[in-house]
Design an enzyme around this catalytic site. Structure first.
Site, PDB file in Angstrom:
ATOM      1  N   GLU A 183       5.019   7.190  -0.151  1.00 17.19           N
ATOM      2  CA  GLU A 183       3.687   7.475   0.388  1.00 17.19           C
ATOM      3  C   GLU A 183       3.755   8.259   1.692  1.00 17.19           C
ATOM      4  O   GLU A 183       4.580   9.175   1.808  1.00 17.19           O
ATOM      5  CB  GLU A 183       2.903   6.165   0.504  1.00 17.19           C
ATOM      6  CG  GLU A 183       2.855   5.476  -0.863  1.00 17.19           C
ATOM      7  CD  GLU A 183       1.848   4.367  -0.962  1.00 17.19           C
ATOM      8  OE1 GLU A 183       2.199   3.301  -1.467  1.00 17.19           O
ATOM      9  OE2 GLU A 183       0.696   4.561  -0.551  1.00 17.19           O
TER      10      GLU A 183
ATOM     11  N   ASP B 175      -6.975   1.395  -5.593  1.00 11.78           N
ATOM     12  CA  ASP B 175      -5.659   1.252  -4.999  1.00 11.78           C
ATOM     13  C   ASP B 175      -5.752   0.148  -3.939  1.00 11.78           C
ATOM     14  O   ASP B 175      -6.831  -0.385  -3.671  1.00 11.78           O
ATOM     15  CB  ASP B 175      -5.200   2.609  -4.401  1.00 11.78           C
ATOM     16  CG  ASP B 175      -3.687   2.733  -4.362  1.00 11.78           C
ATOM     17  OD1 ASP B 175      -3.176   3.851  -4.490  1.00 11.78           O
ATOM     18  OD2 ASP B 175      -3.009   1.681  -4.220  1.00 11.78           O
TER      19      ASP B 175
END
Ligand SMILES: OC[C@@H]1[C@@H](O)[C@H](O)[C@@H](O)c2nc(-c3ccccc3)cn21
Length: 606
Positions: free
Chosen positions: A494, A286
């Site tokens: 997120e 990521d």
């Protein structure tokens, strides 16, 4: 004669071996790098040969860039890549996670939790197909989707990216992989990456491996504390299905398992994912995922060499750097030359990356196909999104008693009130990962708001009164047949979505109570997750619909409200009574939610 790797008729593995054999260590290391579009310079692409480019959420060629602008940007980068010594094309990746959501005017589909509510696996595949066309129209090869997280705690800021808390529902929805990449033939070798057509399909990315939705208290990038059996049974379940469909890439999770970061877990990335599950595509980190391996992070990735060695040796094949490309190159070359990272690991990573590039067709067709431009936001895709919205709705209450259902609403009412913060806001109804990374409010892209859909549905003799926050006077003297109150969450992504207070924002319960005390009221909740609805509020309203994050096509909502279609959606996640119950999941002992997984009413008794 042209080198073997350029021969499209040669077997992929022969092309991989031939090209690998021609590459220097620096060229191999560069293929393992994914850089952000803002640093994808001619030097990075031609001189250094970076393997891949991405755009961060919201990073676009310009404000409201057209599909042609996007395609020109990607094609420009590709031309630089093809000018490198061996002319290895880049793969460009983006987060098209509910349609091509970074692109103004693209079709925005419901987020995954709403698709989970439909239980319609064929719909998921069709959404993948449509999304792939819109992504290819912009010249992009690869989407960082589907997120196959199994969200076990709604306090997590990414629960809307999860199809369900039930691993079986998430597993069934992985049909989107075949939509995005195309359906592999029955004899397709297990675990091998697949792409049907470079023209119409995009590479997919199953994420985030593994246990992203199982962190303690739903803390984003947190720690999943559980046995291997539970990790496998709950969080790993969707991956074999993605791999069986030839998913080309897997993204590692920021999170930890029993304290060990996934980004440096050799056991999970190599022994399990590549060994036991037989995954033959490549694993990507990521964003700055390897930097997070060095604590404290300041200065960012304080010991970057340590981060790179830990992650690459654990089985990471491509690093989403995304900015410090030359530092990465220096460090990884140093680590190989000093024996910290064996050359065999580099060769394995680059083999996987080249394999995906060869099966993607990007060597033969490196540039965009202008004939696809009109597919972006086209009528057919908007109708598909409208169908998805309609099927995603969950009817949680219909009438104060069963014998007097409230829905379907009358189209010929004299006067109705539409109210609430989410009644007329395209940005709110799309949620995060839309145009901007965290999403936004207002007319952020093309689409139909709920208010607009209601106005378009009513007969000419009906007066639709809209007040975001209706005054007492309006409520008292309005003489309304009924009210539609639309409330919910503001967009988030997120960690900005991590929340322990899960009441309806903007004093939604107070607004509902004020309106429902005087006017028969339908409440529609626009949210990425179930929200706390107090029992005294639930008692006051006539009907309640969970609409999740429906995206651009909210005509799909009025298709149900006015009875053109019945509700078919059922809860993919537990609708808890209060946050004190969390985490609460179907199957728990003493499972006592407000509405259980699987709950959903119909208007017309079948
Ligand atoms: O957009 C690329 C990936 C996306 O695919 C992943 O699902 C997601 O975890 C993610 N977070 C960031 C990101 C995080 C912090 C700052 C800037 C960007 C970037 N990304």
């Amino acid at each position: 004669a042209a080198p073997l790797y350029r021969d499209a008729s040669a077997p992929v593995e022969a092309r991989v071996r031939d090209l690998l054999g021609r590459m220097t260590l620096r060229e191999k290391a560069a293929q393992m790098a994914q850089i952000e579009r803002t640093v994808a310079s001619p030097r990075a692409l031609t001189e250094l040969g970076a393997g891949s480019v991405l755009n961060a959420g919201g990073s676009a060629p310009r404000d409201r860039a057209s599909p042609a602008d996007w395609a020109a940007m990607v094609d420009g980068m590709q031309r630089h890549a093809l000018a490198s010594r061996l002319g290895v094309p880049i793969l460009y990746g983006t987060d098209a996670v509910h349609g091509h959501n970074n692109v103004y005017g693209a079709t925005v589909f419901p987020h995954n939790v709403g698709i989970g509510a439909t239980r319609d696996t064929e719909l998921a595949r069709r959404i993948g197909e449509a999304t792939a066309l819109e992504v290819r129209a912009t010249g992009i090869h690869w989407t960082f989707a589907p997120c196959v997280a199994v969200c076990r705690d709604p306090r997590w800021g990414r629960c809307y990216e999860s199809y369900s808390e039930d691993p079986e529902i998430v597993r069934s929805m992985t049909t989107i992989v075949s939509g995005l990449q195309g359906q592999p033939p029955a004899d397709h070798p297990h675990g091998y990456p697949f792409l049907a057509s470079v023209r119409e399909n995009v590479l997919a990315c199953a994420k985030h491996f593994v246990g992203d939705g199982g962190t303690d208290k739903g803390v984003n990038e947190g720690n999943a504390i559980c046995s291997y059996e539970d990790l496998e049974a709950i969080h790993m379940t969707p991956y074999p299905d993605c791999i069986a469909q030839g998913v080309a890439t897997v993204m590692a999770s920021y999170s930890k398992w029993n304290g060990e970061p996934l980004h440096s877990s050799r056991y999970l990335l190599t022994d399990v994912l590549k060994g036991k599950l037989g995954f033959k595509g490549f694993v990507i980190s990521d964003w700055e995922g390897i930097d997070r391996l060095c604590e404290p992070q300041q200065p960012r990735g304080s010991d970057y060499r340590y981060c790179i060695a830990q992650s690459v040796n654990a089985g990471m094949d491509m690093i989403m750097i995304p900015h410090r490309f030359e530092k990465f190159l220096e460090d990884i070359v140093f680590l190989v030359e000093t024996g910290e990272i064996p050359m065999s690991r580099i060769d394995d990573a680059v083999e996987r990356i080249l394999r995906v590039k060869f099966i993607s067709g990007v060597f033969e067709h490196p540039f965009s196909d202008q004939s696809l431009l009109d597919t972006v936001g086209c009528k057919e895709h908007r109708l598909l999104a409208r169908e998805a919205v309609c099927k995603s709705l969950v009817l949680l209450k219909n009438g104060k008693d069963q014998k007097a259902p409230f829905l379907p609403l009358a189209k010929n009412a004299k006067r109705i009130l539409v109210a609430g913060t989410h009644a007329d806001d395209i940005g709110y109804q799309c949620g995060g990962w839309t145009i901007a990374w965290h999403g936004d409010s207002g007319k952020i892209t093309l689409g139909t708001s709920i208010l607009e859909a209601v106005q378009e549905s009513m007969g000419v003799q009906t007066e639709v009164v809209y007040e975001k926050c209706p005054t007492e006077a309006t409520i008292e003297n309005g003489d309304f047949s009924y009210a539609v109150v639309v409330v919910g969450e503001v967009p988030y992504a997120e960690w900005t979505g991590d929340r322990t207070d899960l009441g309806i924002p903007f004093n939604g319960s107070e607004l509902i109570t004020r309106v429902a005390s005087k006017i028969p009221t339908l409440v529609i909740v626009i949210s990425g997750r179930p929200l706390v609805i107090e029992s005294q509020v639930l008692e006051k309203i006539e009907a309640l619909v969970a609409a999740w994050l429906p995206g651009s096509e909210c005509t799909g909502i009025t298709d149900c409200l006015f009875g053109d279609h019945d509700f078919i959606g059922t809860l993919p996640v537990t609708w808890y009574r209060s946050v004190d119950q969390l985490p609460i999941n179907a199957g728990d002992a003493n499972y006592d939610p407000l509405f259980p997984v699987g709950y959903g009413l119909k208007m017309f008794q079948s």
